[in-house]
Design an enzyme around this catalytic site. Sequence first.
Site, PDB file in Angstrom:
ATOM      1  N   LYS A 319       0.850  -1.183   0.000  1.00 21.51           N
ATOM      2  CA  LYS A 319       0.000   0.000   0.000  1.00 21.51           C
ATOM      3  C   LYS A 319       0.891   1.240   0.000  1.00 21.51           C
ATOM      4  O   LYS A 319       1.832   1.353   0.784  1.00 21.51           O
ATOM      5  CB  LYS A 319      -0.902  -0.016   1.240  1.00 21.51           C
ATOM      6  CG  LYS A 319      -2.077   0.922   1.182  1.00 21.51           C
ATOM      7  CD  LYS A 319      -3.051   0.649   2.320  1.00 21.51           C
ATOM      8  CE  LYS A 319      -4.280   1.544   2.239  1.00 21.51           C
ATOM      9  NZ  LYS A 319      -5.261   1.250   3.294  1.00 21.51           N
ATOM     10  N   GLU A 412     -18.939  -6.262  10.553  1.00 26.70           N
ATOM     11  CA  GLU A 412     -19.890  -5.518  11.384  1.00 26.70           C
ATOM     12  C   GLU A 412     -20.893  -6.425  12.079  1.00 26.70           C
ATOM     13  O   GLU A 412     -21.259  -6.199  13.239  1.00 26.70           O
ATOM     14  CB  GLU A 412     -20.632  -4.488  10.522  1.00 26.70           C
ATOM     15  CG  GLU A 412     -19.750  -3.408   9.921  1.00 26.70           C
ATOM     16  CD  GLU A 412     -19.136  -3.781   8.598  1.00 26.70           C
ATOM     17  OE1 GLU A 412     -18.467  -2.930   7.996  1.00 26.70           O
ATOM     18  OE2 GLU A 412     -19.320  -4.939   8.150  1.00 26.70           O
ATOM     19  N   ARG A 440     -25.184  -2.922   8.154  1.00 24.58           N
ATOM     20  CA  ARG A 440     -24.830  -4.315   7.884  1.00 24.58           C
ATOM     21  C   ARG A 440     -25.090  -5.211   9.103  1.00 24.58           C
ATOM     22  O   ARG A 440     -25.245  -6.413   8.953  1.00 24.58           O
ATOM     23  CB  ARG A 440     -23.359  -4.415   7.499  1.00 24.58           C
ATOM     24  CG  ARG A 440     -23.071  -3.921   6.103  1.00 24.58           C
ATOM     25  CD  ARG A 440     -21.657  -4.240   5.694  1.00 24.58           C
ATOM     26  NE  ARG A 440     -21.534  -4.250   4.245  1.00 24.58           N
ATOM     27  CZ  ARG A 440     -20.490  -4.744   3.590  1.00 24.58           C
ATOM     28  NH1 ARG A 440     -19.486  -5.277   4.258  1.00 24.58           N
ATOM     29  NH2 ARG A 440     -20.450  -4.728   2.282  1.00 24.58           N
TER      30      ARG A 440
END
Length: 680
Positions: A319, A412, A440
């Site tokens: 990243k 979640e 969610r």
Amino acid sequence: MKNPVPVEWNTGQNNRIYNWIEALEQSKPHIFQAIPSQRPNTPLLDAVDSPEDLRKMSTEDLLRLAYELRSFLLYSVGQSGGHFGAGLGVIELTIAIHHVFNTPHDRLVWDVGHQAYPHKILTGRRERMPSVRQQGGLAAFPLRSESEFDTFGVGHSSTSISAALGMALAARLQGIDRKSIAVIGDGAMTAGMAFEALNHTADEETDLLVILNDNDMSISRNVGGLSKYFARLLSSSTYNSVRDGSKRMLQGAPGLMEFARKTEEHLKGLVASPSTLFEELGFNYIGPIDGHDLPLLIDTLENINRLSGPQFLHVVTKKGKGYAPAECDPIGYHAINKIEPKAAEKPTSVQAPAASRKPALKYSNVFGTWLCDMAAKDERLIGITPAMCEGSDLIAFADRYPKRYFDVAIAEQHAVTLAAGMACEGAKPVVAIYSTFLQRGYDQLIHDVAIQNLDVLFAIDRAGLVGEDGPTHAGSFDIAYLRTVPNMVIMAASDEAQLRAMLSYGFQHEGPAAVRYPRGTGPGVAPGNSLEAIEFAKSAIVRKGSGTAIIAVGNMLSTAIDVGKTLGATVVDLRFIKPLDETLLLELADTHELIVTVEDHARAGGAGSAIMELLHDNRRSVPVLCLGHPDVFVEHGKPEQLLTDIGLDAAGILRRIEDYLQPSSTPLRSYLPTTATSSS
């Protein structure tokens, strides 16, 4: 930054390619130390108007293109602000996919849309990139209405495999020969939905390729030469022909078939330990390979493109690749703000020193401080977050109370039920979660928390319009979906001090409670150090007036006060959405000619609807004007401008009230933003 000095090429194509790589390694021009302030020279990139142009390029040109694309991405995000590190990490992967596959005929689905900026640049949106996340500009994530290359809209993570599988199955039913490619990464593989899709794929013979962008080395060790060799081998047509032929030969000998399968599985496991899991799910696992080795990516993808059935390619990327500060701090450089040009220096003059001021606290900072303070007082407190440690400001809590801190990754549903399980054993869990992400976990909130009336506090961040991230991240629905649930207590904070008092009440409350608060800073009310709880189910009159009563929800209070001063109206801070302060609200209905509710939330099902239900049930006939988000998905832009567009700034609210008070023949204004997408 200039392109590297040309080198003298050898005669062999491979030598030419790797001489280019060696020249880059020696001069390190691909490791940028600063974000370019001027548009870089990108002749190859400027010639790419669609992926079709990529397919005409040699590998040598594609290597140069990768350098130019990384340079341009640094520049464009510096101009606009936005997601940063993830895009830098998939430069080579994006080029390789569009070079090998026939997009958009072959369906490419991105997971976690943070990765998709290079994809946007290569699919005809290069010159519009400085407009990304700005009102009327490009969306921050893939958007179907924006480009035919954006095959699936993205906002929440872990949807790519399900969507790509759906596309593959639809193509099979229609008799269309096409590939479906899902690129999943940036933590998205931690969510259960991804594994549900993988499990379903095992029952389907589809041409689905799942590419795992493993960008933090969390799944496998460093890529070595042996891994590269086996990746080429396992994706080659020779190996797969032998593999399929052996299966046919051994079908009549089940014992030998099982022995051969286990032998292959364990040989792969010697090289790449994750293979066993994905092979058991029905995929042909390939990797891990270096996601920044463009020739290797192209070679591997070309081999895979000739295969049929579910394939799983594991690539390891970094990243922030190519930008030194982002490589060192991938979390800090997940996104950046727009780089503003430095102001011209002015002649210095002797001035009195300005009074020192502390920077304004964000609501998330107030929550983070409260969490640590309450944890010091009550050892039952446990902090839970689904991969939002930095966003919800649990950094200090995680450092001070590591045994009481749980980051469950992008899961979640699990976060909510985990909290329920802890509450069953006498703990007092606090779930720090964004409004849009709590959607969610809604089933778990009802079945696992509310039905059992468990002590779980939900700290709901990013309530209301969040701005540049657009409708997928807006907290427009939490009041509507929470207030229908029995046993729930719902509060909305209008300032920093109130947020702290509401959190304290929610923590001590017996049963589920939620406190919603917006992104960014509040009006500047010092929160202090007290852990005293707010008075239960009590609203407050903050301005006494007559005729009209304006009831403000949370962050709309300061705007409502401005309107109240102009109209001479009463202004009320609602504070508790469930339960309502029935005594005060009925009194307002008896003493005022009009009630106006104002909330940074969907008008349908919001706090205004709750107040209208209360007045109807108590036979109050006072007119009620409910103001909130219209029945559309409000697109991206500055939050202040979006509120103005939908008539929720002071001027818009005032006009709406004046319109309402006009004779009935005058139609009300709709205040639908031109950039919104209708939900009908």
